[in-house]
Design a protein around this motif. Sequence first.
Motif, PDB file in Angstrom:
ATOM      1  N   ASN A 220       0.818  -1.209   0.000  1.00 21.54           N
ATOM      2  CA  ASN A 220       0.000   0.000   0.000  1.00 21.54           C
ATOM      3  C   ASN A 220       0.853   1.260   0.000  1.00 21.54           C
ATOM      4  O   ASN A 220       0.523   2.239  -0.668  1.00 21.54           O
ATOM      5  CB  ASN A 220      -0.958   0.008   1.183  1.00 21.54           C
ATOM      6  CG  ASN A 220      -2.092  -0.968   1.009  1.00 21.54           C
ATOM      7  OD1 ASN A 220      -2.223  -1.626  -0.020  1.00 21.54           O
ATOM      8  ND2 ASN A 220      -2.919  -1.099   2.018  1.00 21.54           N
ATOM      9  N   LYS A 221       1.950   1.224   0.726  1.00 20.68           N
ATOM     10  CA  LYS A 221       2.853   2.376   0.771  1.00 20.68           C
ATOM     11  C   LYS A 221       3.376   2.690  -0.627  1.00 20.68           C
ATOM     12  O   LYS A 221       3.365   3.846  -1.067  1.00 20.68           O
ATOM     13  CB  LYS A 221       4.020   2.093   1.723  1.00 20.68           C
ATOM     14  CG  LYS A 221       5.060   3.180   1.791  1.00 20.68           C
ATOM     15  CD  LYS A 221       6.217   2.705   2.671  1.00 20.68           C
ATOM     16  CE  LYS A 221       7.419   3.575   2.555  1.00 20.68           C
ATOM     17  NZ  LYS A 221       8.005   3.690   1.238  1.00 20.68           N
ATOM     18  N   LEU A 222       3.807   1.662  -1.335  1.00 20.35           N
ATOM     19  CA  LEU A 222       4.319   1.863  -2.692  1.00 20.35           C
ATOM     20  C   LEU A 222       3.224   2.363  -3.632  1.00 20.35           C
ATOM     21  O   LEU A 222       3.467   3.240  -4.464  1.00 20.35           O
ATOM     22  CB  LEU A 222       4.943   0.571  -3.216  1.00 20.35           C
ATOM     23  CG  LEU A 222       6.197   0.101  -2.469  1.00 20.35           C
ATOM     24  CD1 LEU A 222       6.627  -1.275  -2.961  1.00 20.35           C
ATOM     25  CD2 LEU A 222       7.327   1.099  -2.594  1.00 20.35           C
ATOM     26  N   LYS A 223       2.015   1.834  -3.499  1.00 25.33           N
ATOM     27  CA  LYS A 223       0.894   2.284  -4.330  1.00 25.33           C
ATOM     28  C   LYS A 223       0.552   3.744  -4.043  1.00 25.33           C
ATOM     29  O   LYS A 223       0.294   4.519  -4.968  1.00 25.33           O
ATOM     30  CB  LYS A 223      -0.331   1.403  -4.090  1.00 25.33           C
ATOM     31  CG  LYS A 223      -0.204   0.010  -4.651  1.00 25.33           C
ATOM     32  CD  LYS A 223      -1.407  -0.837  -4.266  1.00 25.33           C
ATOM     33  CE  LYS A 223      -1.222  -2.282  -4.674  1.00 25.33           C
ATOM     34  NZ  LYS A 223      -2.337  -3.126  -4.197  1.00 25.33           N
ATOM     35  N   ILE A 224       0.534   4.109  -2.762  1.00 26.43           N
ATOM     36  CA  ILE A 224       0.212   5.493  -2.383  1.00 26.43           C
ATOM     37  C   ILE A 224       1.281   6.443  -2.917  1.00 26.43           C
ATOM     38  O   ILE A 224       0.966   7.515  -3.438  1.00 26.43           O
ATOM     39  CB  ILE A 224       0.037   5.622  -0.859  1.00 26.43           C
ATOM     40  CG1 ILE A 224      -1.213   4.867  -0.404  1.00 26.43           C
ATOM     41  CG2 ILE A 224      -0.048   7.091  -0.439  1.00 26.43           C
ATOM     42  CD1 ILE A 224      -1.316   4.674   1.105  1.00 26.43           C
ATOM     43  N   GLU A 225       2.542   6.059  -2.785  1.00 23.81           N
ATOM     44  CA  GLU A 225       3.626   6.899  -3.319  1.00 23.81           C
ATOM     45  C   GLU A 225       3.467   7.092  -4.825  1.00 23.81           C
ATOM     46  O   GLU A 225       3.669   8.199  -5.340  1.00 23.81           O
ATOM     47  CB  GLU A 225       4.988   6.271  -3.013  1.00 23.81           C
ATOM     48  CG  GLU A 225       5.395   6.388  -1.567  1.00 23.81           C
ATOM     49  CD  GLU A 225       6.673   5.647  -1.243  1.00 23.81           C
ATOM     50  OE1 GLU A 225       7.092   4.764  -2.037  1.00 23.81           O
ATOM     51  OE2 GLU A 225       7.260   5.938  -0.190  1.00 23.81           O
ATOM     52  N   LYS A 226       3.106   6.030  -5.518  1.00 23.59           N
ATOM     53  CA  LYS A 226       2.899   6.115  -6.967  1.00 23.59           C
ATOM     54  C   LYS A 226       1.728   7.050  -7.295  1.00 23.59           C
ATOM     55  O   LYS A 226       1.811   7.868  -8.218  1.00 23.59           O
ATOM     56  CB  LYS A 226       2.639   4.717  -7.531  1.00 23.59           C
ATOM     57  CG  LYS A 226       2.544   4.662  -9.024  1.00 23.59           C
ATOM     58  CD  LYS A 226       2.387   3.227  -9.505  1.00 23.59           C
ATOM     59  CE  LYS A 226       2.238   3.187 -11.002  1.00 23.59           C
ATOM     60  NZ  LYS A 226       2.084   1.814 -11.496  1.00 23.59           N
TER      61      LYS A 226
END
Length: 117
Positions: free
Chosen positions: A36-42
């Motif tokens: 989720n962290k990577l998706k939010i950053e994207k």
Amino acid sequence: MNIKAVICFSIIITCLFSLESRAGGKHSPLLMLISNKLKIEKLITAAEENPQQCKTTADQAWKLLKPSLHMLREYSQEKAGNYLNQEAYATSLEQRAKMLENFSNLMDKVFHLKETC
């Protein structure tokens, strides 16, 4: 190698170490938090790069952030008894502090996007 890649790599390695060193086979929400962290950053990057889609993209990040905060709460409250030894528990505490800091920064960015879009 950039700093984000190094941080991501260290979190994944710690995750694997943490999962192997836990007692009782109980699964941690850590993998979902990292995802989720990577998706939010994207999504944040996409919102910043495309002002026409900023509101929609910021809303998507917000929707993903909400369940992540529940997982973060669960992850941050793991007890020492869930680990095979004190070293694994100490490593886990350090990683939880980093994850809390990362999500705090993400929350700030998402709130800022929602205000400015």
